[in-house]
Motif scaffolding. Sequence first.
Motif, PDB file in Angstrom:
ATOM      1  N   SER A   1      -7.394   6.021  -7.333  1.00  0.00           N
ATOM      2  CA  SER A   1      -7.623   5.729  -8.742  1.00  0.00           C
ATOM      3  C   SER A   1      -7.807   4.231  -8.960  1.00  0.00           C
ATOM      4  CB  SER A   1      -6.454   6.251  -9.576  1.00  0.00           C
ATOM      5  OG  SER A   1      -6.620   5.904 -10.923  1.00  0.00           O
ATOM      6  N   VAL A   2      -6.973   3.418  -8.299  1.00  0.00           N
ATOM      7  CA  VAL A   2      -7.086   1.960  -8.409  1.00  0.00           C
ATOM      8  C   VAL A   2      -8.419   1.501  -7.825  1.00  0.00           C
ATOM      9  CG1 VAL A   2      -6.124  -0.229  -7.603  1.00  0.00           C
ATOM     10  CG2 VAL A   2      -4.596   1.560  -8.435  1.00  0.00           C
TER      11      VAL A   2
ATOM     12  N   GLN B   1       0.828  -1.211   0.000  1.00  0.00           N
ATOM     13  CA  GLN B   1       0.000   0.000   0.000  1.00  0.00           C
ATOM     14  C   GLN B   1       0.859   1.256   0.000  1.00  0.00           C
ATOM     15  OE1 GLN B   1      -3.052   0.372  -0.508  1.00  0.00           O
ATOM     16  NE2 GLN B   1      -4.276  -1.222   0.424  1.00  0.00           N
ATOM     17  N   ARG B   2       2.000   1.224   0.674  1.00  0.00           N
ATOM     18  CA  ARG B   2       2.811   2.437   0.782  1.00  0.00           C
ATOM     19  C   ARG B   2       3.540   2.775  -0.512  1.00  0.00           C
ATOM     20  NH1 ARG B   2       6.123  -0.759   4.897  1.00  0.00           N
ATOM     21  NH2 ARG B   2       7.393  -1.986   3.517  1.00  0.00           N
ATOM     22  N   ASP B   3       3.536   1.863  -1.501  1.00  0.00           N
ATOM     23  CA  ASP B   3       4.147   2.146  -2.788  1.00  0.00           C
ATOM     24  C   ASP B   3       3.306   3.106  -3.622  1.00  0.00           C
ATOM     25  OD1 ASP B   3       6.244   0.506  -2.142  1.00  0.00           O
ATOM     26  OD2 ASP B   3       5.478  -1.213  -3.280  1.00  0.00           O
ATOM     27  N   PHE B   4       2.032   3.266  -3.266  1.00  0.00           N
ATOM     28  CA  PHE B   4       1.136   4.151  -3.989  1.00  0.00           C
ATOM     29  C   PHE B   4       0.918   5.414  -3.183  1.00  0.00           C
ATOM     30  CE2 PHE B   4      -0.397  -0.074  -5.393  1.00  0.00           C
ATOM     31  CZ  PHE B   4      -0.207   0.076  -6.753  1.00  0.00           C
ATOM     32  N   ASP B   5       0.850   6.532  -3.869  1.00  0.00           N
ATOM     33  CA  ASP B   5       0.421   7.709  -3.130  1.00  0.00           C
ATOM     34  C   ASP B   5      -1.097   7.641  -3.012  1.00  0.00           C
ATOM     35  OD1 ASP B   5      -0.851   8.910  -5.371  1.00  0.00           O
ATOM     36  OD2 ASP B   5       0.941  10.024  -5.933  1.00  0.00           O
TER      37      ASP B   5
ATOM     38  N   ILE C   1     -11.349  -0.536  -9.834  1.00  0.00           N
ATOM     39  CA  ILE C   1     -11.900  -1.809  -9.356  1.00  0.00           C
ATOM     40  C   ILE C   1     -13.415  -1.699  -9.215  1.00  0.00           C
ATOM     41  CG2 ILE C   1     -12.010  -3.380  -7.374  1.00  0.00           C
ATOM     42  CD1 ILE C   1      -8.974  -2.795  -7.018  1.00  0.00           C
ATOM     43  N   ALA C   2     -13.891  -0.620  -8.625  1.00  0.00           N
ATOM     44  CA  ALA C   2     -15.337  -0.422  -8.464  1.00  0.00           C
ATOM     45  C   ALA C   2     -16.029  -0.373  -9.819  1.00  0.00           C
ATOM     46  CB  ALA C   2     -15.599   0.859  -7.675  1.00  0.00           C
ATOM     47  N   SER C   3     -15.406   0.276 -10.777  1.00  0.00           N
ATOM     48  CA  SER C   3     -15.973   0.373 -12.115  1.00  0.00           C
ATOM     49  C   SER C   3     -16.045  -1.005 -12.775  1.00  0.00           C
ATOM     50  CB  SER C   3     -15.126   1.313 -12.968  1.00  0.00           C
ATOM     51  OG  SER C   3     -15.590   1.356 -14.285  1.00  0.00           O
ATOM     52  N   LEU C   4     -14.983  -1.794 -12.628  1.00  0.00           N
ATOM     53  CA  LEU C   4     -14.979  -3.140 -13.202  1.00  0.00           C
ATOM     54  C   LEU C   4     -16.027  -4.025 -12.541  1.00  0.00           C
ATOM     55  CD1 LEU C   4     -11.137  -3.667 -13.518  1.00  0.00           C
ATOM     56  CD2 LEU C   4     -12.770  -3.529 -15.404  1.00  0.00           C
TER      57      LEU C   4
END
Length: 58
Positions: A16-17, A6-10, A21-24
């Motif tokens: 955005s991810v 998780q810490r690799d993403f701001d 996921i919600a859209s898919l």
Amino acid sequence: MCRPSQRDFDPQENLSVDQEIASLLTAIEQEKIPDRLTKLAIQLQNALIQKRRCKPET
């Protein structure tokens, strides 16, 4: 295959991810289920019920 933590993403990228996921998931839920798949699922369910009935109790 390495999974990013998780810490690799701001926070913005993480949001955005989550939105993707919600859209898919929404798109998947709206897909029509083919009649053939429904029939196969019912047949599988009936076969499992039949197997359970024939299984000797211990």
